[in-house]
Design an enzyme around this catalytic site. Structure first.
Site, short mmCIF file in Angstrom:
data_model
loop_
_atom_site.label_atom_id
_atom_site.label_comp_id
_atom_site.label_asym_id
_atom_site.label_seq_id
_atom_site.Cartn_x
_atom_site.Cartn_y
_atom_site.Cartn_z
N GLN A 183 0.84 -1.20 0.00
CA GLN A 183 0.00 0.00 0.00
C GLN A 183 0.88 1.25 0.00
O GLN A 183 1.71 1.43 0.90
CB GLN A 183 -0.91 0.02 1.23
CG GLN A 183 -1.91 1.18 1.19
CD GLN A 183 -2.67 1.35 2.48
OE1 GLN A 183 -2.09 1.73 3.49
NE2 GLN A 183 -3.97 1.07 2.46
N TYR A 228 -5.70 10.44 4.86
CA TYR A 228 -4.36 10.75 4.38
C TYR A 228 -4.42 11.53 3.07
O TYR A 228 -5.50 11.95 2.64
CB TYR A 228 -3.53 9.47 4.31
CG TYR A 228 -3.44 8.81 5.67
CD1 TYR A 228 -2.80 9.46 6.73
CD2 TYR A 228 -4.03 7.58 5.91
CE1 TYR A 228 -2.75 8.89 8.00
CE2 TYR A 228 -3.98 6.99 7.18
CZ TYR A 228 -3.35 7.66 8.22
OH TYR A 228 -3.31 7.11 9.48
N ARG A 284 -7.72 2.00 -2.28
CA ARG A 284 -8.58 1.92 -1.11
C ARG A 284 -9.24 3.27 -0.85
O ARG A 284 -8.57 4.31 -0.85
CB ARG A 284 -7.77 1.51 0.13
CG ARG A 284 -8.66 1.18 1.34
CD ARG A 284 -7.84 0.74 2.54
NE ARG A 284 -8.63 -0.09 3.44
CZ ARG A 284 -8.60 -0.02 4.76
NH1 ARG A 284 -7.84 0.88 5.36
NH2 ARG A 284 -9.33 -0.83 5.49
#
Length: 357
Positions: free
Chosen positions: A98, A179, A226
């Site tokens: 990721q 984020y 995601r």
């Protein structure tokens, strides 16, 4: 009808079942961002889950938010991850790394350069974060210039290239949990007036450009993303009425790129998740935090999801697949060791065989 134990094809990968390991920050990397000495064993222990999605891994120096998180943009990082991917493949598993840029969820004391955090706009998160000297308030971030945004897109693509060089089977764009990519999506954290702010199309532009750049570097069959619609983590207070159209637009545009999967964090927005499912024709992963073992197959049976990632359940049970198949008792996760250094709470959770012995 698909079940939890039905095989599934994910790009070029042939997976034996529908479970996956969700990405979880473990804070065991070395100070330079190289994966720690026990990382290969940690992930290899969980290889029976099939698809392992590694912890958030920064694509550049500015991308680091927390202490001792890994990177994937130097030769040392690549060499460290190669040990991890070799161990996973030897154990029969597959790894997607990721790629996570923390953006404003950072502190100068946690980064190698000690610079001010960067973000879409100069808006600080509420609350505090852990640093080597204790809990501190989040500092005010600096807004990225348009040129810096475009360079960050290139940094994501470069990180994808290095991940594949390290032996990873693919990469996941972290567009969730407050984020950097998520910060661009929300009007609460993005007040820009250039091409990356304002309309749904503009706020989604960064995520789409990152996806396109990574696909150009490593191929669509190696890139997933995601998202976490209306998730207030890291002080991104999204309102459904403000962002539903943004996520519908983003899902439709990402679907055109033929990404290998979309990974959704389900926070209760049933109608929105259902709309995204209709727009998404490739593999859809749906993570419901805190789901009980007996409910893991629910979204697969109904057709909402194609795969189910597990977090703490996989963290505490390296042989989770065997335990679920046998309806065996599960180890409980120890929150006190989630982010602490060392082997405790990392590679010492017992297997069924050792408990029986």
């Amino acid at each position: 009808m698909s079940t939890l134990w039905s095989p599934i094809k994910l790009g070029k990968l042939e997976l034996k079942h529908r479970l996956a390991l969700a990405p979880m920050t473990r804070s065991r990397a070395k100070p330079d961002g190289t994966p720690g000495d026990d990382a290969a064993e940690y992930y290899a222990q969980r290889a029976s889950l099939g698809l392992l999605i590694a912890e958030g891994t920064q694509p550049n120096d500015d991308g680091q938010g927390y202490t001792t998180t890994p990177g994937i943009y130097t030769d040392a990082h690549v060499a460290g991850w190669k040990k991890v991917t070799d161990a996973i493949h030897k154990a029969g598993g597959h790894l997607f790394i990721q790629i996570m840029h923390a953006g404003r969820v950072a502190h100068p004391d946690n980064t190698p350069h000690h610079r001010q955090p960067v973000a879409p706009s100069a808006i600080a998160p509420k609350g505090q974060m852990f640093t080597p000297t204790g809990m501190q308030d989040y500092p005010l971030p600096r807004a990225l210039t348009t040129a810096e945004v475009k360079q960050t897109v290139k940094d994501f693509a470069y990180a994808a290239k290095r991940a594949i060089e390290a032996g990873a089977d693919g990469v996941e764009i972290h567009g969730a949990n407050g984020y950097l990519v998520h910060q661009f999506l929300s009007p609460e954290t993005n007040t820009r007036t250039d091409e990356y702010g304002g309309s749904d199309e503009n706020r989604a532009r960064f995520a789409i450009e990152v996806a396109k750049a990574m696909i150009a570097e490593v191929g669509a069959d190696r890139v997933g993303i995601r998202l976490s619609p209306v998730n207030g983590h890291a002080s991104v207070p999204e309102k459904i009425e403000e962002v539903a159209s943004t996520y519908r637009y983003l899902a439709q545009e990402l679907a055109k790129l033929d990404l290998v999967y979309l990974h959704l964090l389900h926070t209760g927005q049933d109608a929105l998740i259902s709309d995204i499912r209709k727009a998404w024709k490739n593999v859809l992963l749906v993570n419901r935090p805190g789901a009980a073992p007996e409910n893991l197959a629910k979204d697969i049976i109904t057709g909402l999801a194609d795969m189910v990632p597990v977090g703490q359940m996989g963290l505490a049970n390296p042989d989770l697949v065997a335990r679920l198949r046998r309806a065996a008792p599960l180890n409980k996760a120890d929150p006190s060791s989630f982010f602490s250094p060392g082997a405790k709470g990392y590679i010492d959770y017992p297997f069924l065989s050792s408990q029986a012995a």
